[in-house]
Design a protein around this motif. Structure first.
Motif, PDB file in Angstrom:
ATOM      1  N   TRP A  35       1.030  -1.419   0.481  1.00 33.81           N
ATOM      2  CA  TRP A  35       0.272  -0.044   0.068  1.00 33.81           C
ATOM      3  C   TRP A  35       0.619   0.953   0.058  1.00 33.81           C
ATOM      4  CZ3 TRP A  35      -4.812   2.158  -1.233  1.00 33.81           C
ATOM      5  CH2 TRP A  35      -5.236   2.647  -0.906  1.00 33.81           C
ATOM      6  N   GLU A  36       2.149   1.207   1.043  1.00 39.80           N
ATOM      7  CA  GLU A  36       2.900   2.320   0.588  1.00 39.80           C
ATOM      8  C   GLU A  36       3.444   2.581  -0.539  1.00 39.80           C
ATOM      9  OE1 GLU A  36       2.872  -0.205   3.204  1.00 39.80           O
ATOM     10  OE2 GLU A  36       1.688   0.743   4.784  1.00 39.80           O
ATOM     11  N   TRP A  38       2.552   1.455  -3.319  1.00 36.64           N
ATOM     12  CA  TRP A  38       1.122   2.134  -4.406  1.00 36.64           C
ATOM     13  C   TRP A  38       1.369   3.551  -4.074  1.00 36.64           C
ATOM     14  CZ3 TRP A  38      -0.231   0.951  -8.933  1.00 36.64           C
ATOM     15  CH2 TRP A  38      -1.398   1.419  -9.416  1.00 36.64           C
ATOM     16  N   GLN A  39       1.377   3.781  -3.194  1.00 36.59           N
ATOM     17  CA  GLN A  39       0.443   5.562  -3.043  1.00 36.59           C
ATOM     18  C   GLN A  39       1.851   6.140  -3.481  1.00 36.59           C
ATOM     19  OE1 GLN A  39      -0.497   5.153   1.761  1.00 36.59           O
ATOM     20  NE2 GLN A  39      -2.265   6.245   0.664  1.00 36.59           N
ATOM     21  N   THR A  40       3.317   6.033  -3.862  1.00 38.60           N
ATOM     22  CA  THR A  40       4.356   6.625  -4.188  1.00 38.60           C
ATOM     23  C   THR A  40       4.448   6.420  -5.558  1.00 38.60           C
ATOM     24  OG1 THR A  40       6.057   6.047  -2.318  1.00 38.60           O
ATOM     25  CG2 THR A  40       7.316   6.648  -4.208  1.00 38.60           C
ATOM     26  N   GLY A  44       1.048  10.548  -5.851  1.00 41.89           N
ATOM     27  CA  GLY A  44       0.474  11.766  -4.698  1.00 41.89           C
ATOM     28  C   GLY A  44      -0.861  12.291  -5.665  1.00 41.89           C
ATOM     29  N   GLU A  47      -6.299   9.470  -6.777  1.00 39.82           N
ATOM     30  CA  GLU A  47      -6.434   8.302  -7.518  1.00 39.82           C
ATOM     31  C   GLU A  47      -5.641   7.993  -8.410  1.00 39.82           C
ATOM     32  OE1 GLU A  47      -9.927   9.422 -10.739  1.00 39.82           O
ATOM     33  OE2 GLU A  47     -10.718  10.766  -8.901  1.00 39.82           O
ATOM     34  N   ASP A  48      -6.356   6.615  -8.531  1.00 39.24           N
ATOM     35  CA  ASP A  48      -5.629   5.517  -8.938  1.00 39.24           C
ATOM     36  C   ASP A  48      -6.267   6.181 -10.893  1.00 39.24           C
ATOM     37  OD1 ASP A  48      -4.736   3.611 -11.092  1.00 39.24           O
ATOM     38  OD2 ASP A  48      -5.797   2.276 -10.493  1.00 39.24           O
ATOM     39  N   GLY A  68      -9.626   4.087   1.786  1.00 34.63           N
ATOM     40  CA  GLY A  68      -8.451   3.638  -0.134  1.00 34.63           C
ATOM     41  C   GLY A  68      -9.026   2.837  -1.435  1.00 34.63           C
ATOM     42  N   LEU A  71      -7.685   4.961  -4.619  1.00 39.46           N
ATOM     43  CA  LEU A  71      -7.083   4.073  -5.286  1.00 39.46           C
ATOM     44  C   LEU A  71      -7.078   3.191  -5.277  1.00 39.46           C
ATOM     45  CD1 LEU A  71      -4.645   6.363  -2.156  1.00 39.46           C
ATOM     46  CD2 LEU A  71      -5.319   6.823  -4.747  1.00 39.46           C
TER      47      LEU A  71
END
Length: 133
Positions: A35-36, A38-40, A44, A47-48, A68, A71
């Motif tokens: 998850w961490e 993926w956010q990187t 920022g 949304e995906d 979540g 995303l």
């Protein structure tokens, strides 16, 4: 070789779990990232936006899916963390993904608490199980 249970059969895992410290493969190898990470990868964004189409995401059992979901909604594979046997939050996440959010992709289980005794319950929640090599 890692294997998963898919459609009630043990098959070779077609995805690579990438640790946060590992380099992403440069080719189209299907991967699962944390998850961490993926956010990187989303740089920022809120949304995906469809980037990294082959990436699955391993989410912690503490993630609030209401926050979540934006995303995750375009992912085809979501892996859930089962870190300890008495902790059932990932079962709840699986049901929410299927019932509330209508997720139709593959849900995988990973972690210390994924044991054969729980395969029936995992299946009832729509989970497909990953086992160590």
């Amino acid at each position: 070789m890692a294997a998963i249970i898919r459609d009630r059969a043990v098959v070779e895992d077609d995805r690579r779990l990438i640790d946060d410290e590992d380099t992403l493969p440069g080719d189209d190898t299907p991967v699962i990232v944390t998850w961490e990470r993926w956010q990187t990868l989303l740089d920022g964004t809120a949304e995906d936006d469809g980037r990294h189409p082959a990436a699955g995401v391993l989410i912690p059992n503490t993630l609030d899916l209401a926050e979540g979901w934006p995303l995750l909604q375009r992912r085809t594979v979501i892996a859930l963390d089962f870190p300890a046997f008495p902790d059932g939050r990932a079962y709840s996440q699986a049901r929410l993904l299927r019932d509330r959010y209508g997720f139709e992709g593959e849900i995988r289980a990973t972690g210390q608490a994924v044991v054969r005794d729980q395969l029936h319950e995992l299946d009832r929640c729509g989970v497909r199980t990953r086992r160590a090599a």
